[in-house]
Design an enzyme around this catalytic site. Structure first.
Site, PDB file in Angstrom:
ATOM      1  N   CYS A  73     -18.338  43.152  20.343  1.00 30.80           N
ATOM      2  CA  CYS A  73     -17.015  43.239  20.577  1.00 30.80           C
ATOM      3  C   CYS A  73     -16.500  41.767  21.233  1.00 30.80           C
ATOM      4  CB  CYS A  73     -16.507  44.295  21.423  1.00 30.80           C
ATOM      5  SG  CYS A  73     -15.957  45.702  20.713  1.00 30.80           S
ATOM      6  N   CYS A 128     -25.567  10.650  15.975  1.00 28.52           N
ATOM      7  CA  CYS A 128     -25.716   9.397  16.523  1.00 28.52           C
ATOM      8  C   CYS A 128     -26.761   9.249  17.621  1.00 28.52           C
ATOM      9  CB  CYS A 128     -24.396   8.478  16.560  1.00 28.52           C
ATOM     10  SG  CYS A 128     -23.405   9.050  17.804  1.00 28.52           S
ATOM     11  N   LEU A 187     -49.429  38.521  30.355  1.00 28.28           N
ATOM     12  CA  LEU A 187     -50.198  39.447  31.235  1.00 28.28           C
ATOM     13  C   LEU A 187     -49.740  39.357  32.596  1.00 28.28           C
ATOM     14  CD1 LEU A 187     -53.917  38.969  29.801  1.00 28.28           C
ATOM     15  CD2 LEU A 187     -52.319  40.271  29.148  1.00 28.28           C
ATOM     16  N   LEU A 234     -30.562  37.494  19.394  1.00 29.38           N
ATOM     17  CA  LEU A 234     -29.177  37.960  19.133  1.00 29.38           C
ATOM     18  C   LEU A 234     -29.539  38.807  18.027  1.00 29.38           C
ATOM     19  CD1 LEU A 234     -26.125  38.017  19.587  1.00 29.38           C
ATOM     20  CD2 LEU A 234     -26.286  35.460  18.593  1.00 29.38           C
TER      21      LEU A 234
END
Length: 633
Positions: A156, A168, A52, A114
């Site tokens: 591209c 580790c 908001l 993405l």
């Protein structure tokens, strides 16, 4: 002033907006005020309180409602004579196909991930519809124009892989809070609520106990003779107590490090929560599934004590098993899943307490877990205006004046906006130039399922995939498949690549298609025996998707990589921006255009902001530790 022809093209245009969040609210308002009269909006999200402060079309009474529908109603109040069609849906749903996209004159993206961006890019290419991309992160932003065959497409240039940490360090010797977050998110959450058969350090620890009957069985199996709190305490004691004791037994590890301390639930919460709080099942039966609401932890910026983190851990685990049991086994961490964020925050803080690492608030932990920072309304407004400017050029087919424009901070050069002429399509792009890819994989050990999950879905972003070797179909997804074919493809998933009906070996060429995206690519298979578990955790290396640097007159390359970083060229450190994906190599000798502004100021194209603003959260930087430290100061 706009010409009559320009006004006419605006009024006639059918515009598709994808995303009605931070950029989307500003964009819809600007489109409506600019004369556009036929606008369609796709957004799958609902309004949250945190939206908001900058998504000005929404009010507190709208919380929980569809963003697309509320945005439409808000704009129609001051532009009642235009047509706005909202879709409270995921743009990846099957009915938003190529034919649907062909109905529009231009597509405008205001997305925050993405995967969806790649999906829209491919649909626009298949439909031959111009796409105007955008993104913001804090005070930085960009708008880019993508036209099939004329400019580079959104894919591209390869996107950088997320930052990873040595196994580790995560499992044994964390020294930063982000290590605890990765452990809680990728190991503990995944083990408890995702695939229980996965092998990770938590399994190894449970078998490292010799003849101890308490730990000889799989600790993560829920027993019928225990209640959920008993199960939660057993998990808690194992990962925060027993596992730490096992780690401490290797004295060599702690010669030059501070030793962690084991933490057991009885020492933090001696009384059972059900005795302390009454009937929690009844208390949490209504409303959103949220631990904070039940435990009266109102401020997400407060740092919880160890006892509070323990309560959140146990209660979140209980809610997963009581309210979302049907999903357990298939869950992955989602930064927009409140219960998942609460669980990961509590688990990370308890582990941090064990290793004497400062605790963090849920607000901070959510930022680290999702690599996010909050958006800035002013930047969204600027970017929305730039999107509309480029959309008008697209409708006028003003090919010579398209610009990719970057919002940046460059006070010494007095630049706030930097326009750059669009780049040519990358001839090495596997999406718009159909360049074959190459995959190194152990064809004897890797299953078709690994290839589908890690490469086809994970790397290539395909949703409705068909995998073929020549004319033989090895795998297919579709609602109209016959039952016998579904069974065959399911059986193929569990076979090693070399054991498939049409064996996949070194030299095999696979064709992978996405039927919804109308997109296909070829993958050359190369057999490889071994992989570095630290650097190549997938056991596969995809290559062939390569960077094409820009060259100026002095033959000095200017990078064109996309990054989540907010690093821009500066006078102090005028660095090359080169982001390469795993297994790629640089291609040289390709000239590209730069705008007059860029040439005159001898500036480089800044990095694009990859996964940007749709509402209140943006991916920006791996180095959250330094960002939060600056904020605290």
């Amino acid at each position: 002033m706009a010409s009559e022809e320009q006004l006419s093209s605006i009024k006639r245009a059918r515009v598709l907006m994808v995303g009605a969040g931070g950029i989307g609210c500003e964009l819809l308002k600007t489109l409506a005020l600019s004369g556009f009269q036929d606008i369609h909006i796709i957004d799958m999200d609902t309004i949250e309180v945190s939206n908001l402060n900058r998504q000005f079309l929404f009010r507190r009474s709208h919380v929980g409602l569809s963003k697309a529908k509320v945005a439409r109603d808000a704009v129609l109040r001051f532009r009642p004579n235009i047509s706005i069609t909202p879709y409270h849906s995921n743009v990846k749903e099957s009915h938003f196909n190529v034919d649907f996209f062909k109905e529009f004159d231009v597509v405008l993206n205001g997305l925050d991930n993405l995967d969806a961006r790649r999906h829209v890019n491919r649909l626009c290419l298949a439909a031959d519809v111009p796409l105007v991309e955008s993104g913001t992160t804090g005070f930085l932003g960009q708008v880019t124009v993508h036209l099939k065959g004329k400019t580079e497409c959104y894919e591209c240039q390869p996107k950088p892989a997320p930052k990873t940490y040595p196994v580790c360090t995560i499992t044994s010797t964390p020294s930063k809070f982000i290590h605890c977050i990765v452990w809680a998110k990728d190991l503990l959450f995944a083990k408890l609520f995702g695939d229980k058969d996965q092998e990770n350090d938590l399994n190894v620890r449970s078998n490292d106990t010799g003849n101890s009957s308490e730990h000889s069985a799989d600790v993560f199996e829920y027993r019928k003779d225990e209640d959920i709190e008993q199960y939660g305490r057993r998990i808690y004691d194992h990962v925060f107590g027993h596992n730490i004791e096992v780690a401490l037994s290797n004295e060599e590890t702690w010669k030059n490090r501070n030793k962690p301390r084991p933490i057991y639930s009885k020492d933090v919460l001696p009384v059972k929560m059900t005795e302390e709080n009454g009937n929690t099942e009844k208390d949490c039966a209504t409303g959103d599934v949220s631990v904070m609401a039940f435990l009266s932890l109102k401020n997400p910026q407060d740092i919880w004590s160890l006892a509070e983190n323990t309560r959140v851990f146990l209660e979140a685990l209980r809610l997963f098993f009581s309210k979302r049991r049907k999903d357990i086994g298939n869950l992955t961490f989602d930064k927009d899943d409140q219960l998942a964020v609460e669980f990961v925050t509590a688990a990370a803080n308890i582990r941090a307490s064990s290793f004497a690492i400062p605790l963090h608030s849920l607000f901070e932990a959510k930022g680290i877990a999702g690599n996010i920072v909050h958006a800035v309304a002013t930047t969204n407004a600027i970017v929305a205006g730039l999107i509309v400017i480029e959309a008008i050029k697209v409708l006028k087919k003003d090919n010579n004046n398209y610009r990719m424009t970057y919002c940046l901070e460059h006070p010494s050069r007095k630049l706030l906006l930097m326009p750059v002429e669009p780049y040519e399509p990358n001839k090495s792009c596997y999406v718009c130039s159909e360049t074959p890819l190459s995959l190194e994989v152990n064809t004897h050990h890797s299953k078709l399922r690994d290839f589908v999950e890690k490469i086809v879905k994970g790397k290539l972003g395909m949703n409705f995939a068909v995998i073929m070797q020549g004319t033989s179909i090895l795998y297919e997804v579709g609602e109209d498949l016959e039952e016998d074919m579904v069974a065959i493809y399911a059986a193929n998933l569990e076979k090693a690549l070399s054991e498939l009906p049409s064996p996949v070996t070194s030299g095999t060429v696979l064709t992978v298609e996405d039927l919804q995206q109308e997109f296909s690519c070829s993958i050359n298979i190369k057999h490889r025996e071994g992989f570095d578990e630290e650097k190549e955790p997938n056991g596969m290396v995809l290559s062939g998707w390569v960077e094409a640097p820009v060259y100026k007159d002095n033959n000095k390359p200017i990078g064109n990589g996309e990054s989540t970083s907010n690093t821009f060229p500066s006078e102090e450190k005028d660095v090359e921006i080169q982001e390469m994906s795993e297994g790629t190599e640089t291609v040289t000798g390709k000239k590209r255009k730069l705008s007059k502004v860029d040439e005159n100021r001898n500036q480089k194209k800044p990095e694009k902001l990859d996964v940007d603003d749709e509402d209140d959260e943006l991916i920006i930087s791996d180095d959250w530790e330094s960002l939060t430290k600056k904020k605290r100061v």
